[in-house]
Write a protein that holds these residues in place. Sequence first.
Motif, PDB file in Angstrom:
ATOM      1  N   ALA A   9     -88.128 -46.770 -16.251  1.00 15.67           N
ATOM      2  CA  ALA A   9     -88.203 -47.873 -17.223  1.00 15.67           C
ATOM      3  C   ALA A   9     -88.978 -47.456 -18.462  1.00 15.67           C
ATOM      4  O   ALA A   9     -89.951 -46.706 -18.375  1.00 15.67           O
ATOM      5  N   GLY A  10     -88.506 -47.887 -19.601  1.00 12.16           N
ATOM      6  CA  GLY A  10     -89.231 -47.568 -20.840  1.00 12.16           C
ATOM      7  C   GLY A  10     -88.517 -48.161 -22.032  1.00 12.16           C
ATOM      8  O   GLY A  10     -87.335 -48.509 -21.961  1.00 12.16           O
ATOM      9  N   SER A  11     -89.279 -48.265 -23.138  1.00 10.69           N
ATOM     10  CA  SER A  11     -88.711 -48.863 -24.349  1.00 10.69           C
ATOM     11  C   SER A  11     -88.345 -47.802 -25.379  1.00 10.69           C
ATOM     12  O   SER A  11     -87.594 -48.055 -26.308  1.00 10.69           O
ATOM     13  N   GLY A  12     -88.911 -46.621 -25.267  1.00  8.44           N
ATOM     14  CA  GLY A  12     -88.703 -45.582 -26.284  1.00  8.44           C
ATOM     15  C   GLY A  12     -89.540 -45.836 -27.540  1.00  8.44           C
ATOM     16  O   GLY A  12     -89.308 -45.217 -28.573  1.00  8.44           O
ATOM     17  N   ILE A  13     -90.519 -46.733 -27.431  1.00  5.49           N
ATOM     18  CA  ILE A  13     -91.316 -47.073 -28.620  1.00  5.49           C
ATOM     19  C   ILE A  13     -92.786 -46.639 -28.462  1.00  5.49           C
ATOM     20  O   ILE A  13     -93.527 -46.541 -29.431  1.00  5.49           O
ATOM     21  N   GLY A  14     -93.179 -46.344 -27.210  1.00  2.00           N
ATOM     22  CA  GLY A  14     -94.596 -46.067 -26.918  1.00  2.00           C
ATOM     23  C   GLY A  14     -95.189 -44.962 -27.768  1.00  2.00           C
ATOM     24  O   GLY A  14     -96.262 -45.129 -28.372  1.00  2.00           O
ATOM     25  N   GLY A  64     -92.729 -32.424 -17.671  1.00  2.00           N
ATOM     26  CA  GLY A  64     -92.679 -31.600 -18.888  1.00  2.00           C
ATOM     27  C   GLY A  64     -91.546 -32.034 -19.816  1.00  2.00           C
ATOM     28  O   GLY A  64     -90.695 -32.861 -19.463  1.00  2.00           O
ATOM     29  N   ILE A  65     -91.542 -31.456 -21.014  1.00  2.00           N
ATOM     30  CA  ILE A  65     -90.565 -31.831 -22.059  1.00  2.00           C
ATOM     31  C   ILE A  65     -90.017 -30.555 -22.685  1.00  2.00           C
ATOM     32  O   ILE A  65     -90.772 -29.614 -22.946  1.00  2.00           O
ATOM     33  N   GLN A  66     -88.714 -30.536 -22.935  1.00  2.00           N
ATOM     34  CA  GLN A  66     -88.125 -29.361 -23.595  1.00  2.00           C
ATOM     35  C   GLN A  66     -88.580 -29.297 -25.048  1.00  2.00           C
ATOM     36  O   GLN A  66     -88.679 -30.336 -25.723  1.00  2.00           O
ATOM     37  N   ASN A  79     -97.291 -42.970 -19.732  1.00  2.00           N
ATOM     38  CA  ASN A  79     -96.255 -41.928 -19.718  1.00  2.00           C
ATOM     39  C   ASN A  79     -96.602 -40.820 -18.727  1.00  2.00           C
ATOM     40  O   ASN A  79     -95.744 -40.339 -17.993  1.00  2.00           O
ATOM     41  N   ALA A  80     -97.893 -40.410 -18.720  1.00  2.00           N
ATOM     42  CA  ALA A  80     -98.306 -39.316 -17.829  1.00  2.00           C
ATOM     43  C   ALA A  80     -98.059 -39.708 -16.370  1.00  2.00           C
ATOM     44  O   ALA A  80     -97.779 -38.847 -15.526  1.00  2.00           O
ATOM     45  N   ILE A  81     -98.158 -41.016 -16.097  1.00  2.00           N
ATOM     46  CA  ILE A  81     -97.897 -41.484 -14.724  1.00  2.00           C
ATOM     47  C   ILE A  81     -96.392 -41.605 -14.485  1.00  2.00           C
ATOM     48  O   ILE A  81     -95.860 -41.140 -13.465  1.00  2.00           O
ATOM     49  N   LYS A  82     -95.692 -42.225 -15.458  1.00  2.00           N
ATOM     50  CA  LYS A  82     -94.239 -42.471 -15.298  1.00  2.00           C
ATOM     51  C   LYS A  82     -93.456 -41.172 -15.146  1.00  2.00           C
ATOM     52  O   LYS A  82     -92.541 -41.069 -14.337  1.00  2.00           O
ATOM     53  N   TYR A  83     -93.805 -40.176 -15.953  1.00  2.00           N
ATOM     54  CA  TYR A  83     -93.008 -38.942 -15.969  1.00  2.00           C
ATOM     55  C   TYR A  83     -93.641 -37.868 -15.078  1.00  2.00           C
ATOM     56  O   TYR A  83     -93.808 -36.721 -15.459  1.00  2.00           O
ATOM     57  N   LYS A  84     -94.005 -38.301 -13.854  1.00  2.00           N
ATOM     58  CA  LYS A  84     -94.582 -37.360 -12.887  1.00  2.00           C
ATOM     59  C   LYS A  84     -93.462 -36.601 -12.199  1.00  2.00           C
ATOM     60  O   LYS A  84     -92.311 -37.050 -12.198  1.00  2.00           O
ATOM     61  N   LEU A 136     -85.747 -39.493 -23.426  1.00  2.00           N
ATOM     62  CA  LEU A 136     -85.039 -38.400 -22.739  1.00  2.00           C
ATOM     63  C   LEU A 136     -84.465 -38.912 -21.429  1.00  2.00           C
ATOM     64  O   LEU A 136     -83.818 -38.189 -20.713  1.00  2.00           O
ATOM     65  N   HIS A 137     -84.770 -40.187 -21.138  1.00  2.00           N
ATOM     66  CA  HIS A 137     -84.363 -40.727 -19.832  1.00  2.00           C
ATOM     67  C   HIS A 137     -83.522 -41.972 -19.986  1.00  2.00           C
ATOM     68  O   HIS A 137     -83.616 -42.664 -20.989  1.00  2.00           O
ATOM     69  N   GLY A 138     -82.733 -42.245 -18.935  1.00  2.00           N
ATOM     70  CA  GLY A 138     -81.954 -43.475 -18.895  1.00  2.00           C
ATOM     71  C   GLY A 138     -82.764 -44.533 -18.175  1.00  2.00           C
ATOM     72  O   GLY A 138     -83.993 -44.439 -18.099  1.00  2.00           O
TER      73      GLY A 138
HETATM   74  P1  ADP Z   1     -90.697 -44.548 -23.152  1.00  2.00           P
HETATM   75  O1  ADP Z   1     -90.883 -45.999 -23.193  1.00  2.00           O
HETATM   76  O2  ADP Z   1     -89.303 -44.111 -22.943  1.00  2.00           O
HETATM   77  O3  ADP Z   1     -91.671 -43.875 -22.242  1.00  2.00           O
HETATM   78  P2  ADP Z   1     -92.079 -43.200 -25.277  1.00  2.00           P
HETATM   79  O4  ADP Z   1     -91.929 -43.356 -26.748  1.00  2.00           O
HETATM   80  O5  ADP Z   1     -93.414 -43.466 -24.693  1.00  2.00           O
HETATM   81  O6  ADP Z   1     -90.983 -44.102 -24.645  1.00  2.00           O
HETATM   82  O7  ADP Z   1     -91.659 -41.721 -24.901  1.00  2.00           O
HETATM   83  C1  ADP Z   1     -90.457 -41.167 -25.426  1.00  2.00           C
HETATM   84  C2  ADP Z   1     -89.884 -40.168 -24.467  1.00  2.00           C
HETATM   85  O8  ADP Z   1     -90.729 -39.034 -24.375  1.00  2.00           O
HETATM   86  C3  ADP Z   1     -89.801 -40.698 -23.045  1.00  2.00           C
HETATM   87  O9  ADP Z   1     -88.561 -41.380 -22.855  1.00  2.00           O
HETATM   88  C4  ADP Z   1     -89.893 -39.432 -22.206  1.00  2.00           C
HETATM   89  O10 ADP Z   1     -88.612 -38.889 -22.089  1.00  2.00           O
HETATM   90  C5  ADP Z   1     -90.727 -38.492 -23.069  1.00  2.00           C
HETATM   91  N1  ADP Z   1     -92.127 -38.435 -22.585  1.00  2.00           N
HETATM   92  C6  ADP Z   1     -93.179 -39.129 -23.053  1.00  2.00           C
HETATM   93  N2  ADP Z   1     -94.316 -38.798 -22.425  1.00  2.00           N
HETATM   94  C7  ADP Z   1     -93.989 -37.881 -21.514  1.00  2.00           C
HETATM   95  C8  ADP Z   1     -94.729 -37.124 -20.542  1.00  2.00           C
HETATM   96  N3  ADP Z   1     -96.050 -37.276 -20.383  1.00  2.00           N
HETATM   97  N4  ADP Z   1     -94.052 -36.238 -19.782  1.00  2.00           N
HETATM   98  C9  ADP Z   1     -92.738 -36.061 -19.942  1.00  2.00           C
HETATM   99  N5  ADP Z   1     -91.968 -36.741 -20.832  1.00  2.00           N
HETATM  100  C10 ADP Z   1     -92.593 -37.632 -21.619  1.00  2.00           C
END
Ligand code: ADP
Length: 401
Positions: A341-346, A319-321, A285-290, A335-337
């Motif tokens: 890419a993501g499953s929302g389960i991590g 960052g996250i609200q 996540n830390a890499i994906k949401y750069k 929080l993303h479409g």
């Molecule tokens: P996903 O597979 O969508 O990454 P997660 O359950 O891992 O699913 O994360 C849920 C949501 O939390 C993500 O869709 C993202 O919007 C937000 N999120 C998670 N980690 C981070 C992060 N390090 N920085 C910003 N947003 C994050």
Amino acid sequence: MLEDPTAHGDLLELLISQLSEFVIVTADSGGNFTSWHPGVEQTFGYTADEFIGQNIELLFTPEDRARGAVSEELERAAKTGRSSDTRWLVKKNGGRILAEGVTVGLRLSGGRLKGFAKVMRDVTERQNAENARLEMQRQLEAANERLRQMTQELERSNEELEDFARIASHDLSAPITSTRWLVEMLNRRHGNNLDASGQECLKQISLSLERMSLLVDAVLAHSQFGKGAIGSANSTSAEAALEIAMANLRSEIASSEAAISHDHLPELLVEPHALTQLFQNLLSNAIKYKRPGTRPEIKIWARREGSMWLMAVEDNGIGIQAEWFERIFLPMQRLHGSEIAGSGIGLATCKKIVSRAGGKIWVESEVGSGSTFFFTLPGPPAQGRERDALDSNDETRDPAG
Ligand code: ADP
């Protein structure tokens, strides 16, 4: 010490007359009342005129009278000197009270039975309160038992659901892999024969299959941590678990040029596979949401807090609200479409791992500057130098605070 015996006797009489919550009376050897006391009127409703001369059986219930309880009580008091019991008695108005009392056989110095003294008090309210307490306790125990059964039922159905999710996601993996392979082959062998819209269709099929595979892998990982607790009697090196997580994310780290630094990480009482998955989800996540155009900088640190370790994974991402701080830990909350890419389960999997090991997980973040994911996990007791350092910290700490 009172000199005057008459005054002493008067005082005793005064005391007895004022103890109106008790009933203190005397009867002759035949059980006929020879004295009255204010408690008699207060408890049973009889005036002195109505009471004196009546037989002791006046106060007994018809049932007790019928089974010979009156003579039984008097005989016992006469024979052994006293007879104490708690029994239901009858008031003038027919109402019943539970009375606790003692009947004493009074004998003259020659041994002849002179009569009886009876001291009693009404314990109906005390008994009612005790009954109410017992009833409440019974209801509480019944409610607890229902709750225990419901929890058991819930755990069983959760386990069934997780078994189902694990089997379904496992069995779906194979057809998804073979379909991906077939689509790739179709593209390689016949891609050139397709027009632009046919090629676009193939591309979309590939993307959908990729998303499907991501989701199925995430569901599989989540359901794998379903059975039993994840805490472990053996310690796992967090350093080693982090190394494996980083190796699994090798290509993501390389393509994003992420810089990952970490403190020396401790041993933790968590299963190695679960700890690796936890680091892997947080790092990924830390890499994906750069932040676009920036290089991910990720720091991992650890601090002992009693028997637990507080760990943190810090990033410099988007960052996250604040209103999402709790929801992101629920399954399928993104929080993303599809742009990321993501499953929302991590994170739901991270929460499951941490809470089953007895810890907590939460996030602190500022939009535009980055996020820090904190979690606590149990560690083995401190030893050697770490133990000495903790002891000297304890000694130097201000005892007031
Ligand atoms: P996903 O597979 O969508 O990454 P997660 O359950 O891992 O699913 O994360 C849920 C949501 O939390 C993500 O869709 C993202 O919007 C937000 N999120 C998670 N980690 C981070 C992060 N390090 N920085 C910003 N947003 C994050």
